[in-house]
Design a protein around this motif. Structure first.
Motif, PDB file in Angstrom:
ATOM      1  N   MET A   3      52.047  24.360  31.743  1.00 32.77           N
ATOM      2  CA  MET A   3      52.841  24.912  32.833  1.00 32.77           C
ATOM      3  C   MET A   3      52.009  25.742  33.744  1.00 32.77           C
ATOM      4  O   MET A   3      50.682  26.207  33.261  1.00 32.77           O
ATOM      5  CB  MET A   3      53.889  26.040  32.133  1.00 32.77           C
ATOM      6  N   ALA A   4      52.484  25.696  35.050  1.00 33.85           N
ATOM      7  CA  ALA A   4      51.616  26.630  35.851  1.00 33.85           C
ATOM      8  C   ALA A   4      51.760  27.976  35.810  1.00 33.85           C
ATOM      9  O   ALA A   4      52.848  28.680  35.467  1.00 33.85           O
ATOM     10  CB  ALA A   4      52.226  26.214  37.297  1.00 33.85           C
ATOM     11  N   LEU A   5      50.752  28.566  35.774  1.00 34.07           N
ATOM     12  CA  LEU A   5      50.776  30.055  35.367  1.00 34.07           C
ATOM     13  C   LEU A   5      50.569  30.788  36.852  1.00 34.07           C
ATOM     14  O   LEU A   5      49.485  30.238  37.771  1.00 34.07           O
ATOM     15  CB  LEU A   5      49.294  30.432  34.636  1.00 34.07           C
ATOM     16  N   LYS A   6      51.377  32.042  37.099  1.00 37.13           N
ATOM     17  CA  LYS A   6      50.953  32.546  38.358  1.00 37.13           C
ATOM     18  C   LYS A   6      50.906  34.255  38.018  1.00 37.13           C
ATOM     19  O   LYS A   6      51.556  34.367  37.114  1.00 37.13           O
ATOM     20  CB  LYS A   6      52.142  32.266  39.476  1.00 37.13           C
ATOM     21  N   ALA A   7      50.296  34.807  38.831  1.00 36.95           N
ATOM     22  CA  ALA A   7      50.131  36.438  38.807  1.00 36.95           C
ATOM     23  C   ALA A   7      51.641  36.690  38.685  1.00 36.95           C
ATOM     24  O   ALA A   7      52.382  36.669  39.477  1.00 36.95           O
ATOM     25  CB  ALA A   7      49.314  36.869  39.874  1.00 36.95           C
ATOM     26  N   GLY A   8      51.883  37.785  37.937  1.00 38.29           N
ATOM     27  CA  GLY A   8      52.869  38.551  37.726  1.00 38.29           C
ATOM     28  C   GLY A   8      53.766  38.098  36.731  1.00 38.29           C
ATOM     29  O   GLY A   8      55.111  38.438  36.390  1.00 38.29           O
ATOM     30  N   ALA A   9      53.622  36.714  36.292  1.00 37.77           N
ATOM     31  CA  ALA A   9      54.606  36.092  35.421  1.00 37.77           C
ATOM     32  C   ALA A   9      54.320  36.713  33.979  1.00 37.77           C
ATOM     33  O   ALA A   9      53.356  37.022  33.528  1.00 37.77           O
ATOM     34  CB  ALA A   9      54.166  34.536  35.232  1.00 37.77           C
TER      35      ALA A   9
END
Length: 102
Positions: A3-9
């Motif tokens: 999965m794509a990880l993004k800041a704040g997740a």
């Protein structure tokens, strides 16, 4: 499942109490695991058992990084599983030494 990880997740472990928030993430799709099982959304229901080989314990308030620090996770709830990204264990980020003020 990558999965794509993004800041704040936010993610939680499917097999222990560990919860993390992504502070910094590399581009692309990655597999984030805790205790030998993929991490899931905070609202999802976990199932499975903790892999004894992955029972390194996560500590609340600590930041976890990979070797080149391209990913950084903040542990928001501690647990019995150890964190890994794409099968590589994450380590506690060491505090930077401040220069002496003599």
């Amino acid at each position: 499942m990558a999965m794509a990880l993004k800041a704040g997740a936010r993610f939680k472990s499917a097999v222990c109490d560990t919860q993390v928030m992504v502070v910094k993430a590399p581009a692309g799709e990655h597999v984030l695991s805790c205790g030998g099982a993929e991490m899931i959304a905070p609202t999802a229901t976990g199932a499975g058992t903790l892999d004894p080989a992955q029972a390194g314990e996560t500590l609340i308030g600590k930041r976890y990084v990979n070797a080149d620090e391209s990913v950084e996770l903040l542990c928001t709830k501690g647990g019995k599983g150890s964190l890994s990204l794409n099968g590589t264990a994450l380590e506690i980020k060491q505090a930077k030494q401040l220069p002496s003020s003599d």
